[in-house]
Design an enzyme around this catalytic site. Structure first.
Site, short mmCIF file in Angstrom:
data_model
loop_
_atom_site.label_atom_id
_atom_site.label_comp_id
_atom_site.label_asym_id
_atom_site.label_seq_id
_atom_site.Cartn_x
_atom_site.Cartn_y
_atom_site.Cartn_z
CG ASP A 10 -2.15 0.85 1.09
OD1 ASP A 10 -3.25 0.26 1.02
OD2 ASP A 10 -2.04 2.10 1.04
CE1 TYR A 45 -13.40 3.93 -8.09
CE2 TYR A 45 -15.69 3.50 -8.67
CZ TYR A 45 -14.56 3.20 -7.92
OH TYR A 45 -14.59 2.16 -7.02
N1 LIG Z 1 -15.96 1.24 -0.93
C1 LIG Z 1 -16.74 1.02 -1.97
O1 LIG Z 1 -17.95 1.29 -1.95
C2 LIG Z 1 -16.17 0.38 -3.22
C3 LIG Z 1 -17.08 -0.07 -4.18
C4 LIG Z 1 -16.59 -0.65 -5.34
C5 LIG Z 1 -15.24 -0.77 -5.53
N2 LIG Z 1 -14.38 -0.32 -4.58
C6 LIG Z 1 -12.95 -0.49 -4.84
O2 LIG Z 1 -12.40 -1.24 -3.79
C7 LIG Z 1 -10.99 -0.95 -3.71
C8 LIG Z 1 -10.66 -0.65 -2.25
O3 LIG Z 1 -11.30 0.55 -1.86
P1 LIG Z 1 -11.88 0.78 -0.39
O4 LIG Z 1 -13.29 1.09 -0.51
O5 LIG Z 1 -11.44 -0.32 0.49
O6 LIG Z 1 -11.15 2.15 -0.02
P2 LIG Z 1 -9.99 2.46 1.03
O7 LIG Z 1 -9.64 3.87 0.84
O8 LIG Z 1 -10.41 2.00 2.37
O9 LIG Z 1 -8.80 1.52 0.54
C9 LIG Z 1 -8.05 1.81 -0.63
C10 LIG Z 1 -6.60 1.50 -0.33
O10 LIG Z 1 -5.85 1.68 -1.55
C11 LIG Z 1 -4.67 2.38 -1.22
N3 LIG Z 1 -4.16 3.10 -2.37
C12 LIG Z 1 -4.73 4.17 -2.99
N4 LIG Z 1 -3.94 4.59 -3.97
C13 LIG Z 1 -2.85 3.79 -3.99
C14 LIG Z 1 -1.69 3.74 -4.78
N5 LIG Z 1 -1.48 4.63 -5.76
N6 LIG Z 1 -0.77 2.78 -4.54
C15 LIG Z 1 -0.98 1.89 -3.53
N7 LIG Z 1 -2.05 1.90 -2.73
C16 LIG Z 1 -2.98 2.84 -2.97
C17 LIG Z 1 -5.07 3.32 -0.11
O11 LIG Z 1 -3.97 3.80 0.63
C18 LIG Z 1 -6.00 2.45 0.71
O12 LIG Z 1 -5.32 1.74 1.71
C19 LIG Z 1 -10.76 0.23 -4.64
O13 LIG Z 1 -10.25 -0.24 -5.85
C20 LIG Z 1 -12.15 0.78 -4.86
O14 LIG Z 1 -12.26 1.45 -6.07
C21 LIG Z 1 -14.82 0.26 -3.43
#
Ligand SMILES: NC(=O)c1ccc[n+]([C@@H]2O[C@H](COP(=O)([O-])OP(=O)(O)OC[C@H]3O[C@@H](n4cnc5c(N)ncnc54)[C@H](O)[C@@H]3O)[C@@H](O)[C@H]2O)c1
Length: 276
Positions: free
Chosen positions: A36, A181
């Site tokens: 991360d 996105y």
């Molecule tokens: N939360 C939702 O509703 C949802 C829905 C659909 C998809 N997603 C996807 O799920 C995945 C996880 O998101 P989440 O909801 O757990 O959010 P989150 O912010 O809790 O986790 C995302 C993680 O990715 C890391 N990150 C971001 N940019 C980065 C980079 N350039 N290099 C390395 N690490 C990086 C962040 O530091 C964080 O720890 C994402 O791809 C998001 O698009 C989330």
């Protein structure tokens, strides 16, 4: 112990969905590599897993950087000897996204609302190209780079591996606002299918999870604004956001031998979003 003796690499593992996968996979016997951008929560997560009797390490990763992805895979092999399972959860909702920065997210949401009041098409016609590029770089190119680095290890070692990408309902639904996105997630979906077809004869399965709205840092901002919250909940037949653990259990299925004939799929744990 459905992942006993397996090694799992999880990008974006410091928070949210990636962290839930790390915790669940460890409970099922896997050794964990959390990769991360955010160092402190990632180290803390690896320590918590190890303190609970698991075995986990943290690697700093900029998902959009090819060398960093190679270094992540090399660190996993150096410490644990192999890679069996990968989850690519590193992701951003916009170019400025910083996981946990609710203030910044609210400010951005307010600015977008003001721009839309003047120009209803602002999210499209005034989208900053650097913002677009960052979202595509992290979400789509980052997924490709993680697949390249980790699949190479699996193929060299002739492994029966499982790679799980994290797309979104936005892979099939444009949602609202900037196109970056949803376009990045539609790309993740097709990348997953392409990689699945290439890697299937070589013993590596590649699948995607397309969550609905899940209760993580990424959607915390939505809870602060009534009109956004009611749109999200109103369009989710189950009437609530999902929990990160509810995505981890789908990832566990795809990671395990229970999914031995499943590849190239996109599964939507979304509380019924796509029923209508
Ligand atoms: N939360 C939702 O509703 C949802 C829905 C659909 C998809 N997603 C996807 O799920 C995945 C996880 O998101 P989440 O909801 O757990 O959010 P989150 O912010 O809790 O986790 C995302 C993680 O990715 C890391 N990150 C971001 N940019 C980065 C980079 N350039 N290099 C390395 N690490 C990086 C962040 O530091 C964080 O720890 C994402 O791809 C998001 O698009 C989330």
């Amino acid at each position: 112990m459905r992942l006993e003796k397996k090694v799992a690499v999880i990008t974006g593992g410091s928070n949210g969905i990636g962290l839930a996968c790390a915790e669940r996979f460890s409970a099922e016997g896997a050794k964990i590599v959390i990769a991360d951008l955010l160092v402190e929560p990632g180290r803390a997560a690896a320590k918590a897993i190890t303190d609970a009797g698991g075995d986990a390490m943290f690697v700093e990763l900029e998902a959009a950087n090819p060398e960093a992805n190679e270094a992540m895979a090399a660190a996993a092999v150096e410490r644990f000897g192999t890679i069996d399972v990968v989850v690519t959860a590193a992701g951003v909702s916009n170019g400025d996204y910083k996981s946990g920065d609710i203030e910044g997210g609210l400010k951005r949401m307010k600015q977008a609302g003001e721009a839309a009041a003047v120009n209803p098409a602002a999210a499209l016609t005034e989208l900053d190209i650097d913002d677009w590029r960052r979202v595509i770089d992290v979400n789509l190119t980052g997924t490709l780079l993680a697949i390249q680095a980790t699949a190479s290890v699996m193929l060299d070692q002739k492994k029966q591996g499982s790679i799980i990408t994290i797309a979104s309902i936005a892979a099939r639904d444009p949602l609202w606002g900037a196109p970056s996105y949803p376009v990045s997630k539609a790309g993740v979906w097709m990348l997953t299918k392409n990689a699945a077809r290439t890697l299937a004869p070589l013993g590596v399965r590649v699948n995607s999870i397309g969550p609905g709205f899940i209760d993580t840092n990424m959607t915390a901002v939505i809870d602060q604004v009534d009109e956004y919250h009611s749109v999200v909940i109103g369009n989710t037949p189950m009437g609530r956001k999902g929990k990160p653990s509810e995505i981890a259990s789908v990832a566990l299925f795809l990671a395990s031998d229970d999914a031995s004939y499943v590849t190239g799929e996109l599964i939507h744990p979304d509380g019924g979003w796509f029923t209508g």
